[in-house]
Write an enzyme that holds these catalytic residues in place. Structure first.
Site, PDB file in Angstrom:
ATOM      1  N   SER A 108       0.877  -1.168   0.000  1.00 23.15           N
ATOM      2  CA  SER A 108       0.000   0.000   0.000  1.00 23.15           C
ATOM      3  C   SER A 108       0.917   1.221   0.000  1.00 23.15           C
ATOM      4  O   SER A 108       2.090   1.120   0.402  1.00 23.15           O
ATOM      5  CB  SER A 108      -0.849  -0.069   1.258  1.00 23.15           C
ATOM      6  OG  SER A 108      -0.922   1.179   1.893  1.00 23.15           O
ATOM      7  N   SER A 109       0.381   2.363  -0.424  1.00 21.65           N
ATOM      8  CA  SER A 109       1.254   3.541  -0.477  1.00 21.65           C
ATOM      9  C   SER A 109       1.689   3.992   0.916  1.00 21.65           C
ATOM     10  O   SER A 109       2.643   4.752   1.038  1.00 21.65           O
ATOM     11  CB  SER A 109       0.572   4.681  -1.240  1.00 21.65           C
ATOM     12  OG  SER A 109      -0.684   4.946  -0.677  1.00 21.65           O
ATOM     13  N   CYS A 110       1.039   3.480   1.986  1.00 24.71           N
ATOM     14  CA  CYS A 110       1.445   3.904   3.330  1.00 24.71           C
ATOM     15  C   CYS A 110       2.760   3.271   3.782  1.00 24.71           C
ATOM     16  O   CYS A 110       3.271   3.606   4.841  1.00 24.71           O
ATOM     17  CB  CYS A 110       0.343   3.639   4.351  1.00 24.71           C
ATOM     18  SG  CYS A 110       0.129   1.912   4.728  1.00 24.71           S
ATOM     19  N   TYR A 137       0.403  -1.349  10.392  1.00 24.48           N
ATOM     20  CA  TYR A 137       0.095  -1.991   9.109  1.00 24.48           C
ATOM     21  C   TYR A 137       1.295  -1.875   8.163  1.00 24.48           C
ATOM     22  O   TYR A 137       1.707  -2.839   7.518  1.00 24.48           O
ATOM     23  CB  TYR A 137      -1.134  -1.285   8.528  1.00 24.48           C
ATOM     24  CG  TYR A 137      -1.597  -1.811   7.202  1.00 24.48           C
ATOM     25  CD1 TYR A 137      -2.317  -3.000   7.131  1.00 24.48           C
ATOM     26  CD2 TYR A 137      -1.325  -1.124   6.026  1.00 24.48           C
ATOM     27  CE1 TYR A 137      -2.763  -3.473   5.912  1.00 24.48           C
ATOM     28  CE2 TYR A 137      -1.768  -1.593   4.807  1.00 24.48           C
ATOM     29  CZ  TYR A 137      -2.484  -2.761   4.757  1.00 24.48           C
ATOM     30  OH  TYR A 137      -2.918  -3.235   3.542  1.00 24.48           O
ATOM     31  N   LYS A 141       3.579  -4.775   6.274  1.00 26.59           N
ATOM     32  CA  LYS A 141       3.672  -4.855   4.811  1.00 26.59           C
ATOM     33  C   LYS A 141       5.123  -4.769   4.329  1.00 26.59           C
ATOM     34  O   LYS A 141       5.508  -5.440   3.372  1.00 26.59           O
ATOM     35  CB  LYS A 141       2.835  -3.741   4.171  1.00 26.59           C
ATOM     36  CG  LYS A 141       1.349  -4.003   4.255  1.00 26.59           C
ATOM     37  CD  LYS A 141       0.983  -5.172   3.356  1.00 26.59           C
ATOM     38  CE  LYS A 141      -0.470  -5.541   3.424  1.00 26.59           C
ATOM     39  NZ  LYS A 141      -0.788  -6.704   2.591  1.00 26.59           N
ATOM     40  N   HIS A 180     -13.491   5.213   3.232  1.00 27.72           N
ATOM     41  CA  HIS A 180     -12.610   6.190   2.604  1.00 27.72           C
ATOM     42  C   HIS A 180     -13.466   7.186   1.825  1.00 27.72           C
ATOM     43  O   HIS A 180     -14.689   7.048   1.744  1.00 27.72           O
ATOM     44  CB  HIS A 180     -11.594   5.485   1.696  1.00 27.72           C
ATOM     45  CG  HIS A 180     -10.501   4.829   2.469  1.00 27.72           C
ATOM     46  ND1 HIS A 180     -10.322   3.469   2.502  1.00 27.72           N
ATOM     47  CD2 HIS A 180      -9.548   5.354   3.266  1.00 27.72           C
ATOM     48  CE1 HIS A 180      -9.305   3.187   3.291  1.00 27.72           C
ATOM     49  NE2 HIS A 180      -8.807   4.315   3.768  1.00 27.72           N
TER      50      HIS A 180
END
Ligand code: GDP
Length: 314
Positions: A108-110, A137, A141, A180
């Site tokens: 994910s971009s996070c 999270y 990842k 979201h």
């Protein structure tokens, strides 16, 4: 990956997993394998090993994860870290030990540093501190993608490692508080239209910039990457279409058919001012999304209306 490959999609009931299953079916893949959580608990190492030793899938899409927004991440940090570490370690390890040829891992971009230069390139990974509200999270990842890279280095096992931008699509969470922005606005505009309301309130100033990708376009990109001769290190998957939240709100209003006023509630948080992935690596290999944001929103809105008319409508 051929049409007769045995393909396991882990997490097929989620936004991404469901899109992958739809996409594989539409392309004619004949052996798509899924398991519900009740049938196979992916945090249970012994159960995962039994599954892989019996089923022996050729290809695996790992779209199963414990996901959630800021609130969920900060309320259950131990579960976010532990469950995601367990799911990905069990699946990656058992898959490759039982003959899986290629696996697709989703990040994910996070996972990128909070202050990474925009648009965010793949080499920004691990160059700075993470956004603290979702670091549980993100750390899981990052460990997962590193496990995939370690497998390649040590054993030659190939993984597609994809970092998608903000996703939306059918089957998303449309809850008014925890969703979201895309599903949140679809629902709010739809309800305002039905109620004949004169205005709709949008959180924040409307100025933050975001990039959105339809889950079916992500599925298309993942299948494309699975079929490439080489997997590469890490691949950002974005639409490259950057919009302000105000522009997004105007587009959702048009798609839904709401013609009242838009009100911006600046007492609600904006979050990060800009979040855009640099997807030039993927573009250079020849992939691009099939739908524009407006087309993707229209498809998602149709799904939302139909799902509310069904027996499970709330
Ligand atoms: P983010 O990309 O991690 O910030 O995730 P979100 O999708 O939750 O929010 C994106 C932006 O949309 C933020 O600037 C929010 O303030 C704004 N926004 C406007 N209206 C809404 C809404 O109804 N729900 C959510 N989640 N965000 C909204």
């Amino acid at each position: 990956m051929d049409l007769d490959s045995r393909i396991f999609v882990a997490g097929h009931r989620g936004l991404v997993g469901a899109a992958i299953v739809r996409h594989l079916a539409a392309e004619g893949f004949a052996h798509v394998i899924t398991r519900t959580r009740a049938e196979l608990d992916l945090t249970d190492q012994a159960a995962v090993e039994v599954f892989f030793s019996e089923v022996r899938p050729d290809h695996v899409f790992l779209a199963a994860a414990r996901v959630g927004g800021i609130h969920a991440n900060s309320t259950w940090p131990a579960e976010f870290l532990r469950d995601n570490l367990a799911i990905q370690t069990n699946v990656i390890d058992s898959a490759f030990r039982n003959g899986t040829r290629r696996l697709a891992f989703l990040g994910s971009s996070c996972i990128y540093p909070k202050l990474a230069e925009q648009p965010i390139r793949e080499d920004a990974l691990l160059t700075g501190p993470l956004e603290p509200t979702n670091e549980w999270y993100a750390i899981a990842k990052i460990a997962g993608l590193k496990l995939c890279q370690a497998h390649r280095l040590q054993y030659g096992h190939e993984s597609v490692i994809a970092m998608p931008t903000n996703l939306y699509g059918p089957g998303d969470n449309f809850h008014p508080e925890t969703s979201h922005v895309v599903p949140g606005l679809i629902r709010r505009f739809h309800e305002a239209k039905l109620a004949g309301a004169r205005s709709v309130t949008i959180w924040g100033t409307g100025m933050p910039l975001r990039e959105f990708l339809h889950a079916d376009d992500l599925a298309d990109a993942l299948v494309f990457l699975m079929r490439q001769p080489e997997c590469g290190e890490l691949t950002n998957v974005g639409s490259g279409e950057e919009v302000s939240i105000a522009e997004l709100a105007r587009t959702v209003a048009r798609v839904v058919g709401f013609d009242g006023e838009l009100v911006f509630d600046a007492t609600k948080p904006d979050g990060t001012p800009r979040k855009l992935l640099d997807s030039s690596r993927l573009r250079a290999s020849g992939w691009k999304p099939r739908r524009s944001l407006e087309e993707g929103l229209a498809e998602t809105y149709r799904w939302f209306v139909e799902s509310r008319q069904g027996p499970e409508a709330t």
